[in-house]
Design an enzyme around this catalytic site. Structure first.
Site, PDB file in Angstrom:
ATOM      1  N   HIS A  65       0.852  -1.190   0.000  1.00  0.00           N
ATOM      2  CA  HIS A  65       0.000   0.000   0.000  1.00  0.00           C
ATOM      3  C   HIS A  65       0.887   1.239   0.000  1.00  0.00           C
ATOM      4  O   HIS A  65       2.099   1.168   0.201  1.00  0.00           O
ATOM      5  CB  HIS A  65      -0.982   0.002   1.188  1.00  0.00           C
ATOM      6  N   CYS A 107       5.763   6.057   4.731  1.00  0.00           N
ATOM      7  CA  CYS A 107       4.611   5.363   4.145  1.00  0.00           C
ATOM      8  C   CYS A 107       4.097   6.075   2.898  1.00  0.00           C
ATOM      9  O   CYS A 107       3.198   5.574   2.224  1.00  0.00           O
ATOM     10  CB  CYS A 107       3.482   5.228   5.166  1.00  0.00           C
ATOM     11  N   HIS A 125       4.923   0.077  -0.325  1.00  0.00           N
ATOM     12  CA  HIS A 125       5.663  -0.901   0.477  1.00  0.00           C
ATOM     13  C   HIS A 125       4.614  -1.900   0.973  1.00  0.00           C
ATOM     14  O   HIS A 125       3.421  -1.701   0.755  1.00  0.00           O
ATOM     15  CB  HIS A 125       6.355  -0.207   1.660  1.00  0.00           C
ATOM     16  N   HIS A 181       3.165  -5.246   3.789  1.00  0.00           N
ATOM     17  CA  HIS A 181       3.103  -5.829   5.136  1.00  0.00           C
ATOM     18  C   HIS A 181       2.535  -7.243   5.060  1.00  0.00           C
ATOM     19  O   HIS A 181       1.816  -7.583   4.118  1.00  0.00           O
ATOM     20  CB  HIS A 181       2.174  -5.014   6.048  1.00  0.00           C
ATOM     21  N   ASP A 226      -4.953 -10.546  -0.893  1.00  0.00           N
ATOM     22  CA  ASP A 226      -3.638 -11.179  -0.752  1.00  0.00           C
ATOM     23  C   ASP A 226      -2.790 -11.019  -2.007  1.00  0.00           C
ATOM     24  O   ASP A 226      -3.252 -11.270  -3.123  1.00  0.00           O
ATOM     25  CB  ASP A 226      -3.813 -12.671  -0.424  1.00  0.00           C
ATOM     26  N   HIS A 227      -1.542 -10.585  -1.797  1.00  0.00           N
ATOM     27  CA  HIS A 227      -0.604 -10.346  -2.892  1.00  0.00           C
ATOM     28  C   HIS A 227      -1.164  -9.347  -3.902  1.00  0.00           C
ATOM     29  O   HIS A 227      -1.057  -9.527  -5.118  1.00  0.00           O
ATOM     30  CB  HIS A 227      -0.169 -11.659  -3.552  1.00  0.00           C
ATOM     31  N   GLU A 243      -0.987  -4.863  11.547  1.00  0.00           N
ATOM     32  CA  GLU A 243      -0.210  -4.452  10.365  1.00  0.00           C
ATOM     33  C   GLU A 243       1.221  -4.962  10.502  1.00  0.00           C
ATOM     34  O   GLU A 243       1.839  -5.446   9.554  1.00  0.00           O
ATOM     35  CB  GLU A 243      -0.230  -2.936  10.256  1.00  0.00           C
TER      36      GLU A 243
END
Lengths: 140, 141
Positions: free
Chosen positions: B19, B38, B44, B46, B84-85, B128
């Site tokens: 994100h 951020c 980047h 998580h 996801d991904h 997170e």
């Protein structure tokens, strides 16, 4: 109000099977947990007691006393046992996390001499747990 | 004695996603000041942990509040599969105009799961990193 939590671990085996269901239904509803020979988990139990610290001792409830209650009521009853066959309180119930948490609540609540039992959280795996508490008492 | 007791089931799920925290309502400088690292334009990622709590009656026939396989399937379909991904900003429509902070991710996941048919959604907790956790239980009525 202060909430104190004590943790303990026990290891036990169980299986899910309802004799009122057909073999196919048991398999469909319970999946791998229906294996007739059972399987096991390392359970982690967190017991939270709520109360005001005693002005003399500074304690809600002596942790040593709580530890002894847990040893007597839970560890001796459930550790290294087959829950379906060896824990009388679970007779006739499917030993899911939900049901075991409720049985543990009912075993512990009358034994807590100071403060009151606030919450029982039982982890079956690190990713699955059940909480049991009095209606309206959640929040800590 | 069992009367008046409430039972909840908690289940953890994981997804990894990228994100970028950037608000179209702020200037470039403000974005950098507010979001710091951020705000890096390339984003980047998580490894998120989502803890879902549901409550309801324990069915005496199954011992369950909700069938775990059904809950897993529902969460997989509504949240894990779409998140996801993925790049949350680019791939999830809800975050096109809504900054994908974990606060907002938590609320979005709650909205996606609140219609789970077998039990009442109590709350969603999103981690997170091991040090940052957010929890949402819907709006008070």
């Amino acid at each position: 109000m202060v909430y104190l939590t004590r943790k303990l671990e026990f290891s036990a085996s169980h299986l899910y099977h309802n004799p009122a269901f057909s073999a196919e239904e048991n398999q469909r509803i319970f999946g791998k947990c229906n294996n007739p020979h059972g399987h096991g988990h390392n359970y982690t139990l967190e017991v939270t007691v709520a109360g005001e610290p005693d002005p003399v001792t500074g304690m809600v409830l002596d942790l040593k006393e709580l530890k002894e209650i847990l040893e007597r009521e839970i560890t001796q009853r459930m550790d290294h046992r087959f829950l379906n066959y060896e824990v009388a309180e679970l007779k006739g119930q499917i030993p899911t996390c939900e049901n075991i948490a409720r049985v543990i609540w009912n075993l512990l609540e009358p034994k807590i001499s100071k403060g009151r039992l606030h919450k029982v959280r039982l982890y079956e795996t690190p990713d699955l747990y059940a909480d049991c508490y009095r209606n309206g008492a959640h929040g800590a | 004695m069992t009367e008046g007791l409430k039972i909840e089931l908690g289940r953890c799920y994981r997804f990894s996603a990228s994100h970028r925290l950037h608000s179209s309502k702020l200037s470039e400088e403000e974005n950098r000041r507010v979001y710091g690292k951020c705000n890096n334009p390339y984003g980047h990622g998580h490894n998120y942990v989502v803890e879902v709590s549901v409550s309801g009656t324990v069915d005496p026939a199954t011992g369950m509040i909700a069938n775990l396989a059904d809950l897993d399937g529902f969460v997989e379909r509504e949240v894990i599969e779409p998140f996801d991904h993925k790049s949350l900003n680019e791939d999830v429509a809800a975050f096109r105009d809504n900054v994908p902070t974990t606060e907002n991710i938590c609320k979005e996941i709650f909205e996606r799961l609140r219609h789970f048919p077998e039990a009442k959604l109590e709350r969603v907790r999103v981690e997170e990193t091991g040090n940052n956790t957010f929890e949402y239980a819907g709006e008070e009525l």
